[in-house]
Scaffold this active site. Structure first.
Site, PDB file in Angstrom:
ATOM      1  N   ASP A   1       7.334   6.193  -3.140  1.00 20.29           N
ATOM      2  CA  ASP A   1       6.800   6.344  -1.774  1.00 20.29           C
ATOM      3  C   ASP A   1       7.917   6.763  -0.813  1.00 20.29           C
ATOM      4  OD1 ASP A   1       4.411   5.450  -2.858  1.00 20.29           O
ATOM      5  OD2 ASP A   1       4.809   3.358  -2.323  1.00 20.29           O
TER       6      ASP A   1
ATOM      7  N   GLY B   1       0.848  -1.198   0.000  1.00 21.57           N
ATOM      8  CA  GLY B   1       0.000   0.000   0.000  1.00 21.57           C
ATOM      9  C   GLY B   1       0.877   1.239   0.000  1.00 21.57           C
TER      10      GLY B   1
ATOM     11  N   ARG C   1      -9.562  -6.432  -5.008  1.00 20.08           N
ATOM     12  CA  ARG C   1      -9.832  -5.284  -4.131  1.00 20.08           C
ATOM     13  C   ARG C   1     -11.142  -4.585  -4.448  1.00 20.08           C
ATOM     14  NH1 ARG C   1      -5.074  -1.109  -5.839  1.00 20.08           N
ATOM     15  NH2 ARG C   1      -5.740  -0.072  -3.921  1.00 20.08           N
TER      16      ARG C   1
ATOM     17  N   GLU D   1       0.268   4.441   0.684  1.00 20.69           N
ATOM     18  CA  GLU D   1       0.177   5.393   1.801  1.00 20.69           C
ATOM     19  C   GLU D   1       0.837   4.826   3.046  1.00 20.69           C
ATOM     20  OE1 GLU D   1      -2.560   4.039   0.338  1.00 20.69           O
ATOM     21  OE2 GLU D   1      -2.852   5.527  -1.251  1.00 20.69           O
ATOM     22  N   SER D   2       0.672   3.522   3.265  1.00 18.70           N
ATOM     23  CA  SER D   2       1.340   2.953   4.445  1.00 18.70           C
ATOM     24  C   SER D   2       2.854   2.891   4.222  1.00 18.70           C
ATOM     25  CB  SER D   2       0.752   1.591   4.850  1.00 18.70           C
ATOM     26  OG  SER D   2       0.851   0.651   3.822  1.00 18.70           O
TER      27      SER D   2
ATOM     28  N   LYS E   1       9.527  13.713 -10.404  1.00 20.58           N
ATOM     29  CA  LYS E   1      10.447  12.573 -10.243  1.00 20.58           C
ATOM     30  C   LYS E   1      10.950  12.098 -11.603  1.00 20.58           C
ATOM     31  CE  LYS E   1       7.072  10.935  -7.819  1.00 20.58           C
ATOM     32  NZ  LYS E   1       6.152   9.984  -7.176  1.00 20.58           N
TER      33      LYS E   1
HETATM   34  P1  ATP Z   1       7.274   4.013  -8.143  1.00 18.87           P
HETATM   35  O1  ATP Z   1       7.872   2.947  -8.992  1.00 18.87           O
HETATM   36  O2  ATP Z   1       7.490   3.760  -6.694  1.00 18.87           O
HETATM   37  O3  ATP Z   1       5.863   4.354  -8.491  1.00 18.87           O
HETATM   38  P2  ATP Z   1       7.794   6.642  -9.242  1.00 18.87           P
HETATM   39  O4  ATP Z   1       7.518   6.345 -10.662  1.00 18.87           O
HETATM   40  O5  ATP Z   1       6.813   7.425  -8.476  1.00 18.87           O
HETATM   41  O6  ATP Z   1       8.160   5.321  -8.439  1.00 18.87           O
HETATM   42  P3  ATP Z   1      10.588   7.155  -9.759  1.00 18.87           P
HETATM   43  O7  ATP Z   1      10.977   8.350 -10.560  1.00 18.87           O
HETATM   44  O8  ATP Z   1      10.728   5.818 -10.369  1.00 18.87           O
HETATM   45  O9  ATP Z   1       9.160   7.450  -9.145  1.00 18.87           O
HETATM   46  O10 ATP Z   1      11.470   7.127  -8.424  1.00 18.87           O
HETATM   47  C1  ATP Z   1      11.354   8.084  -7.407  1.00 18.87           C
HETATM   48  C2  ATP Z   1      12.716   8.620  -7.047  1.00 18.87           C
HETATM   49  O11 ATP Z   1      13.552   7.542  -6.607  1.00 18.87           O
HETATM   50  C3  ATP Z   1      13.446   9.268  -8.204  1.00 18.87           C
HETATM   51  O12 ATP Z   1      13.069  10.628  -8.340  1.00 18.87           O
HETATM   52  C4  ATP Z   1      14.895   9.077  -7.774  1.00 18.87           C
HETATM   53  O13 ATP Z   1      15.252  10.058  -6.821  1.00 18.87           O
HETATM   54  C5  ATP Z   1      14.869   7.717  -7.099  1.00 18.87           C
HETATM   55  N1  ATP Z   1      15.178   6.655  -8.085  1.00 18.87           N
HETATM   56  C6  ATP Z   1      14.305   5.881  -8.758  1.00 18.87           C
HETATM   57  N2  ATP Z   1      14.934   5.032  -9.606  1.00 18.87           N
HETATM   58  C7  ATP Z   1      16.246   5.259  -9.450  1.00 18.87           C
HETATM   59  C8  ATP Z   1      17.443   4.700 -10.024  1.00 18.87           C
HETATM   60  N3  ATP Z   1      17.400   3.736 -10.947  1.00 18.87           N
HETATM   61  N4  ATP Z   1      18.636   5.207  -9.634  1.00 18.87           N
HETATM   62  C9  ATP Z   1      18.724   6.188  -8.720  1.00 18.87           C
HETATM   63  N5  ATP Z   1      17.634   6.750  -8.135  1.00 18.87           N
HETATM   64  C10 ATP Z   1      16.420   6.303  -8.487  1.00 18.87           C
END
Ligand code: ATP
Length: 316
Positions: A258, A34, A106, A36-37, A225
């Site tokens: 998260d 989850g 769910r 949020e958790s 991100k």
């Molecule tokens: P999730 O897969 O949890 O939904 P997301 O798509 O919201 O993630 P990402 O951009 O994949 O977000 O990752 C969030 C943050 O984690 C990035 O902004 C970066 O700071 C870090 N991060 C993710 N992947 C990498 C990587 N391969 N190397 C270094 N840092 C990473």
């Protein structure tokens, strides 16, 4: 007294260790899943007091989830149990290193029954920050209403609102998600989209244009991100790319966003300069990516500080 309040659905996650079609898997280790958790657990490890709310099934799975999250020192005292619907479940299937399928059980779950009347204003108003994820309004109409009510409570009580869109196309249409994300973003102080989510919300392609469009005329902080590249931060006084940290081996990309959100919220609570905040969030994202599981890689404050020092980076 709470630093942060967040709410949403946590499911029991069954994720086999084998890389094999679920048709042939016989054993399913039990964990929780989850967004949020995950954020709540991340914040708790960083030293903050967090309240997480959900509606859980009055069944062994619901009790397991509450115990697990409470075991991470997150306040779960506002959680409700219902016998009207079961706790949601989720199965993950890994066919190859980069071919992962998710199967949800769910629909109509206990958490989808969350409604505005389940929110306890007095409890929520203790917090300085409300964390909203875009998954919660996708669960059902009543949980969408609950998100809107939480925003109203936050506004009334001078709480900051942090919004992470967390688009889940298995839960709703892109059109409806877009409409709701724009509505929530209008009330948020800090927005944490992935580039694809920002593009979806604004129709822009380039990072800087996406940030500008999300900001509009309002005084907000937008942090986009960018995976391994780190993140782009855009506020009234600041526009900067903040580099990510190298990851030796990507073990499990799930949960990076998260951990990143927990890092941002933690830095804001500590009143740090924006780039310092984003740098630590990047470090946490990198640490999560390098560890198996959604919450296992979430660091303590000390561990992430160590990771960010040059010697820490060189560690195995
Ligand atoms: P999730 O897969 O949890 O939904 P997301 O798509 O919201 O993630 P990402 O951009 O994949 O977000 O990752 C969030 C943050 O984690 C990035 O902004 C970066 O700071 C870090 N991060 C993710 N992947 C990498 C990587 N391969 N190397 C270094 N840092 C990473």
């Amino acid at each position: 007294k709470l630093d942060v309040f967040t709410f949403g659905e946590t499911m029991v996650l069954f994720q086999p260790e084998q890389m094999l079609s679920l048709e042939y898997v016989h054993q399913f280790p039990k964990r929780i899943g989850g967004a949020e958790s995950n954020v709540a657990i991340g914040l708790s490890r960083l030293g903050h007091s967090v309240g997480w709310f959900s509606k859980l099934g009055d069944d062994p799975f619901g009790r397991y989830i509450q115990k697990y999250i409470r075991g991470e020192d997150v306040d779960t005292s506002s959680c409700l149990f219902t016998d009207k619907a079961p706790t949601g479940l989720l199965f993950k299937e890994q066919l190859s290193p980069d071919d992962v399928n998710v199967y949800y059980y769910r629909k109509g779950s206990a958490a989808s029954l969350i409604g505005p009347d389940d929110l306890n204003e007095e409890y929520i108003a203790q917090a300085k920050i409300l964390h909203i994820s875009g998954i919660t309004p996708a669960l059902s109409d009543s949980s969408y209403q609950a998100v809107m009510k939480a925003i109203e409570i936050a506004k009334k009580n001078d709480m900051k609102i942090v919004f992470d869109p967390n688009l889940r196309l298995k839960l709703w249409s892109v059109e409806r998600a877009r409409e709701v994300f724009i509505e929530i973003a209008a009330s948020a102080d800090i927005i944490l989209p992935g580039l694809d989510e920002g593009q979806m919300m604004t129709g822009e392609t380039e990072v800087e244009k996406v940030a500008e469009a999300l900001m509009g005329d309002a005084d907000k902080t937008i942090i986009i991100k960018l995976g391994s590249k780190g993140a782009y931060v855009h506020s009234k006084n600041e526009k900067a790319y903040v580099e990510g940290f190298p990851v030796k081996q990507i073990v499990d990309p799930v949960g990076a966003g998260d951990g990143f959100a927990a890092g941002i919220i933690s830095g804001i609570l500590r009143n740090e300069p924006l780039q310092t905040v984003v740098r630590r969030a990047n470090a946490i994202g990198a640490m999560v990516v390098g560890t198996s599981g959604d919450v296992e890689g979430l660091p303590t404050f000390k561990a992430v500080e160590q990771f960010m020092t040059p010697t820490g980076e060189a560690r195995d």
